[in-house]
Design a protein around this motif. Structure first.
Motif, PDB file in Angstrom:
ATOM      1  N   GLU A 256      38.505  58.103  45.051  1.00 46.55           N
ATOM      2  CA  GLU A 256      39.428  57.545  44.070  1.00 46.55           C
ATOM      3  C   GLU A 256      39.954  56.199  44.533  1.00 46.55           C
ATOM      4  OE1 GLU A 256      40.237  62.083  44.284  1.00 46.55           O
ATOM      5  OE2 GLU A 256      39.918  60.416  45.673  1.00 46.55           O
ATOM      6  N   SER A 257      40.288  55.353  43.559  1.00 44.04           N
ATOM      7  CA  SER A 257      40.900  54.060  43.860  1.00 44.04           C
ATOM      8  C   SER A 257      41.743  53.623  42.682  1.00 44.04           C
ATOM      9  CB  SER A 257      39.826  53.009  44.165  1.00 44.04           C
ATOM     10  OG  SER A 257      39.003  52.801  43.028  1.00 44.04           O
TER      11      SER A 257
ATOM     12  N   THR B 143      33.622  65.728  34.694  1.00 40.78           N
ATOM     13  CA  THR B 143      34.566  65.208  35.680  1.00 40.78           C
ATOM     14  C   THR B 143      35.977  65.268  35.145  1.00 40.78           C
ATOM     15  OG1 THR B 143      32.826  63.701  36.414  1.00 40.78           O
ATOM     16  CG2 THR B 143      35.048  63.249  37.193  1.00 40.78           C
ATOM     17  N   GLY B 144      36.885  65.592  36.025  1.00 39.82           N
ATOM     18  CA  GLY B 144      38.277  65.712  35.613  1.00 39.82           C
ATOM     19  C   GLY B 144      39.213  65.018  36.575  1.00 39.82           C
ATOM     20  N   TRP B 145      40.427  64.813  36.094  1.00 42.77           N
ATOM     21  CA  TRP B 145      41.523  64.303  36.911  1.00 42.77           C
ATOM     22  C   TRP B 145      42.628  65.356  36.957  1.00 42.77           C
ATOM     23  CZ3 TRP B 145      41.570  59.937  39.790  1.00 42.77           C
ATOM     24  CH2 TRP B 145      40.606  58.963  39.521  1.00 42.77           C
TER      25      TRP B 145
ATOM     26  N   TYR C 153      35.913  73.454  39.243  1.00 45.09           N
ATOM     27  CA  TYR C 153      35.359  72.267  39.881  1.00 45.09           C
ATOM     28  C   TYR C 153      34.784  72.575  41.256  1.00 45.09           C
ATOM     29  CZ  TYR C 153      37.479  69.773  36.069  1.00 45.09           C
ATOM     30  OH  TYR C 153      37.799  69.322  34.812  1.00 45.09           O
ATOM     31  N   ASP C 154      33.686  71.881  41.549  1.00 40.44           N
ATOM     32  CA  ASP C 154      32.962  72.122  42.800  1.00 40.44           C
ATOM     33  C   ASP C 154      33.200  71.044  43.846  1.00 40.44           C
ATOM     34  OD1 ASP C 154      30.921  72.839  40.266  1.00 40.44           O
ATOM     35  OD2 ASP C 154      31.130  74.427  41.774  1.00 40.44           O
ATOM     36  N   TYR C 155      33.544  69.856  43.405  1.00 44.79           N
ATOM     37  CA  TYR C 155      33.706  68.736  44.339  1.00 44.79           C
ATOM     38  C   TYR C 155      35.037  68.039  44.040  1.00 44.79           C
ATOM     39  CZ  TYR C 155      28.679  69.527  44.627  1.00 44.79           C
ATOM     40  OH  TYR C 155      27.449  70.104  44.763  1.00 44.79           O
ATOM     41  N   TRP C 156      35.682  67.616  45.108  1.00 44.34           N
ATOM     42  CA  TRP C 156      36.983  66.954  44.992  1.00 44.34           C
ATOM     43  C   TRP C 156      37.027  65.701  45.849  1.00 44.34           C
ATOM     44  CZ3 TRP C 156      40.974  68.697  41.865  1.00 44.34           C
ATOM     45  CH2 TRP C 156      40.787  69.964  41.290  1.00 44.34           C
ATOM     46  N   GLY C 157      37.744  64.689  45.334  1.00 43.65           N
ATOM     47  CA  GLY C 157      38.030  63.532  46.151  1.00 43.65           C
ATOM     48  C   GLY C 157      39.236  63.795  47.033  1.00 43.65           C
TER      49      GLY C 157
ATOM     50  N   ARG D 105      50.268  62.624  43.753  1.00 44.32           N
ATOM     51  CA  ARG D 105      48.915  62.296  44.209  1.00 44.32           C
ATOM     52  C   ARG D 105      47.908  62.739  43.150  1.00 44.32           C
ATOM     53  NH1 ARG D 105      47.415  60.285  48.902  1.00 44.32           N
ATOM     54  NH2 ARG D 105      45.240  60.528  49.607  1.00 44.32           N
ATOM     55  N   TYR D 106      46.954  61.865  42.850  1.00 45.06           N
ATOM     56  CA  TYR D 106      45.971  62.105  41.805  1.00 45.06           C
ATOM     57  C   TYR D 106      44.592  62.341  42.410  1.00 45.06           C
ATOM     58  CZ  TYR D 106      49.407  60.753  38.364  1.00 45.06           C
ATOM     59  OH  TYR D 106      50.529  60.710  37.575  1.00 45.06           O
ATOM     60  N   TYR D 107      43.884  63.323  41.853  1.00 40.19           N
ATOM     61  CA  TYR D 107      42.588  63.722  42.377  1.00 40.19           C
ATOM     62  C   TYR D 107      41.521  63.682  41.292  1.00 40.19           C
ATOM     63  CZ  TYR D 107      45.257  65.644  46.280  1.00 40.19           C
ATOM     64  OH  TYR D 107      46.095  65.799  47.356  1.00 40.19           O
ATOM     65  N   CYS D 108      40.350  63.253  41.683  1.00 41.66           N
ATOM     66  CA  CYS D 108      39.170  63.294  40.849  1.00 41.66           C
ATOM     67  C   CYS D 108      38.343  64.506  41.267  1.00 41.66           C
ATOM     68  CB  CYS D 108      38.382  61.997  41.048  1.00 41.66           C
ATOM     69  SG  CYS D 108      36.775  61.940  40.298  1.00 41.66           S
TER      70      CYS D 108
END
Length: 127
Positions: A6-7, A33-35, A114-118, A92-95
């Motif tokens: 994320e950026s 994809t989600g936030w 979800y399977d993958y997280w930033g 804090r925000y996550y993708c």
């Protein structure tokens, strides 16, 4: 494996706007994809999600239409445009990316889908 970074976060005044970006790398990025966002000591909260092709979007009702999700599959990017930010948006925000395929309503609004997280990125909104 898919890596998500994320950026775009930072400090903004109340009423301002920010655009978060999520860059995906690794295997071909064809995931919904989600936030999400998470305050200390609280559960992760769903914000928005977009389907693999970008044709379907899903939002948390609580956002009052202030946030918009989009994606650019050619660039392996997903974005979250946040407008009219409020001090309570300071978290804090996550993708996250999901290998699930969901059709209909109520899709991709739970963290377990979800399977993958930033690693997340911090947004701070001053009053």
């Amino acid at each position: 494996q898919v890596q998500l970074v994320e950026s775009g976060a930072g400090l903004v005044q109340s009423g301002g706007s920010l655009r978060l970006a999520c860059a995906a790398s690794g295997r071909t990025f064809t995931h919904a994809t989600g936030w999400f966002r998470q305050a200390p000591g609280r559960e992760r909260e769903f914000i928005a999600a977009v389907s693999r092709g970008g044709g379907d979007t899903y939002y948390a009702d609580s956002l009052e239409g202030r946030f918009t999700i989009s994606r650019d599959n050619a660039k392996n990017m997903v974005y979250l445009q946040m407008n009219n930010l409020k001090p309570e948006d300071t978290v804090r925000y996550y993708c996250a990316a999901s290998t699930n395929i969901c059709i209909g309503t109520g899709c991709y609004d739970e963290a377990y889908e979800y399977d993958y997280w930033g690693q997340g990125t911090q947004v701070t909104v001053s009053s």
